[in-house]
Each structure stands twice: as structure tokens, then as C-alpha cells.
Design an enzyme around this catalytic site. Structure first.
Site, PDB file in Angstrom:
ATOM      1  N   LYS A  87     -10.360  22.119  35.348  1.00 31.07           N
ATOM      2  CA  LYS A  87     -10.035  22.160  36.780  1.00 31.07           C
ATOM      3  C   LYS A  87      -9.922  23.621  37.216  1.00 31.07           C
ATOM      4  O   LYS A  87      -9.152  24.403  36.619  1.00 31.07           O
ATOM      5  CB  LYS A  87      -8.721  21.418  37.017  1.00 31.07           C
ATOM      6  CG  LYS A  87      -8.458  21.007  38.438  1.00 31.07           C
ATOM      7  CD  LYS A  87      -7.229  20.095  38.482  1.00 31.07           C
ATOM      8  CE  LYS A  87      -6.886  19.641  39.866  1.00 31.07           C
ATOM      9  NZ  LYS A  87      -5.593  18.952  39.903  1.00 31.07           N
TER      10      LYS A  87
HETATM   11  O1  G3P Z   1      -4.195  16.303  43.197  1.00 32.74           O
HETATM   12  C1  G3P Z   1      -3.576  17.246  44.015  1.00 32.74           C
HETATM   13  C2  G3P Z   1      -2.158  16.936  44.160  1.00 32.74           C
HETATM   14  O2  G3P Z   1      -1.455  17.084  42.978  1.00 32.74           O
HETATM   15  C3  G3P Z   1      -1.465  17.563  45.296  1.00 32.74           C
HETATM   16  O3  G3P Z   1      -0.675  16.567  45.791  1.00 32.74           O
HETATM   17  O4  G3P Z   1       1.165  15.621  47.042  1.00 32.74           O
HETATM   18  O5  G3P Z   1       1.379  17.924  46.014  1.00 32.74           O
HETATM   19  O6  G3P Z   1      -0.082  17.543  47.983  1.00 32.74           O
HETATM   20  P1  G3P Z   1       0.523  16.942  46.776  1.00 32.74           P
END
Ligand code: G3P
Length: 217
Positions: A87
Site C-alpha cells: 500500500k
Molecule cells: O481504508 C481507509 C480507512 O482506514 C480510513 O478510514 O474512517 O479513518 O476515514 P477513516
């Protein structure tokens, strides 16, 4: 649409895997830290533990921001397990590293994507997955799902093989809308998946079926 779970929590991964609907896992440094996994050795071991639970791709994020560092880290990650996807952040050196890995047949996921132009660059660099962050766009009053639609349109115009991995999914409606828009993959917390199970008419209907069965037996 493939279902990935966005967590480093082994119990949640096992739970989703046991349901038989899990296609992969995404992680990031914040999710690792949330589980208290620190230190490179522990982090590497944790990736292997995740790969041993799920049948599918497991995204492991580099923390370097320069090309050489990303290549070194990505190669070490890819050697850990055949399910590992490297990633990479959506920056210039991340795109360069994406091309490096895709030329060598190593799967990649370009993350922190917030615009169609960034997604176009990721596809040009041969990314396996591109990760538009839906929830974080919604957080700043911008339509995250519209980004998924724009990327789908662009990729379909040129038959790019890069898979749209809708990330930062927060809830069940994000999952359903991503499916309507043709995202190839969605990644979200366990709750965004298990939430799809629920309907009050299912619960009341089952209750009645069981009650009627009991009456006759
Ligand atoms: O896959 C990306 C993710 O981990 C971000 O999620 O909820 O932190 O915006 P969030």
C-alpha cells in the site's frame, strides 16, 4: 463487489471470515496503532497473522515517503506472504514506486486518493487497487460517492484494470451506494458489513415462523 474489512483487529477479521463473505483486509498505520501493534517486528508478525486468517489480499502500508525507502519496505512486505499487497501513498514517489512494483508483478494499493486525477495517475502506474476515501470527503462536506462514480467513468472509458477499492467506508449505506456505482471492492469496519444483515421484518418474520412451528409440535 468484493468485501474487504478495514481493521487490524484479529477477532473482527475472524468474525467476517467465518461468515464466508470476506475477500480481503486493508490496514494502515493508524489501525495498527489502535490495536497496540508497535515496532517493526510486531507489525510484520501481525501482517502474517492476518494473512493466515483471511483468504485474500491483505494491504500493508509503507511508512517511507521517498522512492528508495518505499521500494525497500515494499519488497520486505511482499516477501512476508503471497497475499500481501503493498500500500503506497498518493504522492509522486508513491506513483513511481507503484510502477516499480507493478512492472515486477507485485500487487499495489494506492491510498489517500481524493480526486479523479489522482486515480488516473494510479491507473497509469499500473496499480492493482486505487483507494478513494469516501468518508473523509463526506467529513468535509464533499460528496465522496461522487468520486467513486467519476473514477468508474474514467476507468471504463479506457478499460483500465485497476480496481476501485472504495475506502473510508463508514456504514451500510456507503456499502450499498458503492455497489450501485460499480466499485470493485469496498473496505469498511465490521459494523458496515454486519449492519447489512439487519431488517425488522426479518426478525419479526422469523419470530412468527418459529412460534407457528411450536404451536404444531
Ligand atoms: O481504508 C481507509 C480507512 O482506514 C480510513 O478510514 O474512517 O479513518 O476515514 P477513516
Amino acid at each position: 463487489m468484493k468485501f474487504f474489512i478495514d481493521t487490524a483487529n484479529l477477532e473482527d477479521i475472524k468474525d467476517a471470515q467465518d461468515m464466508g463473505i470476506l475477500d480481503g483486509v486493508t490496514t494502515n498505520p493508524s489501525l495498527m496503532a489502535k490495536e497496540g501493534i508497535t515496532g517493526i517486528d510486531n507489525i510484520m508478525k501481525h501482517y502474517v497473522a492476518i494473512c493466515n486468517i483471511v483468504d485474500g489480499d491483505v494491504s500493508a502500508e509503507v511508512i517511507s515517503t521517498d522512492f528508495e525507502g518505499m521500494v525497500k519496505e515494499g519488497e520486505a512486505l511482499a516477501e512476508l506472504h503471497e497475499q500481501i499487497v503493498v500500500k503506497l501513498p498518493m504522492i509522486k514517489d508513491g506513483i513511481k514506486a507503484c510502477k516499480y512494483f507493478s512492472d515486477r508483478g507485485i500487487k499495489t494499493n494506492v491510498t489517500l486518493v481524493f480526486s479523479p486525477g489522482q486515480a488516473l495517475l494510479a491507473a497509469k502506474a499500473g496499480a492493482t487497487y486505487v483507494s478513494p476515501f469516501i468518508g473523509r470527503l463526506d467529513d468535509i462536506s464533499t460528496d465522496g460517492l461522487n468520486l467513486v462514480a467519476e473514477i468508474r467513468h474514467i476507468y471504463d472509458n479506457y478499460a483500465f484494470e485497476t480496481q476501485i477499492l472504495a475506502a473510508s467506508v463508514r456504514h451500510t449505506m456507503h456499502v450499498i451506494d458503492c455497489a450501485k456505482l460499480g466499485a470493485d471492492v469496498m473496505t469498511g469496519p465490521l459494523s458496515s458489513i454486519t449492519g447489512l444483515l439487519r431488517h425488522p421484518l426479518t426478525d419479526s418474520g422469523l419470530e412468527k415462523f418459529l412460534a407457528d412451528y411450536k404451536k404444531g409440535n
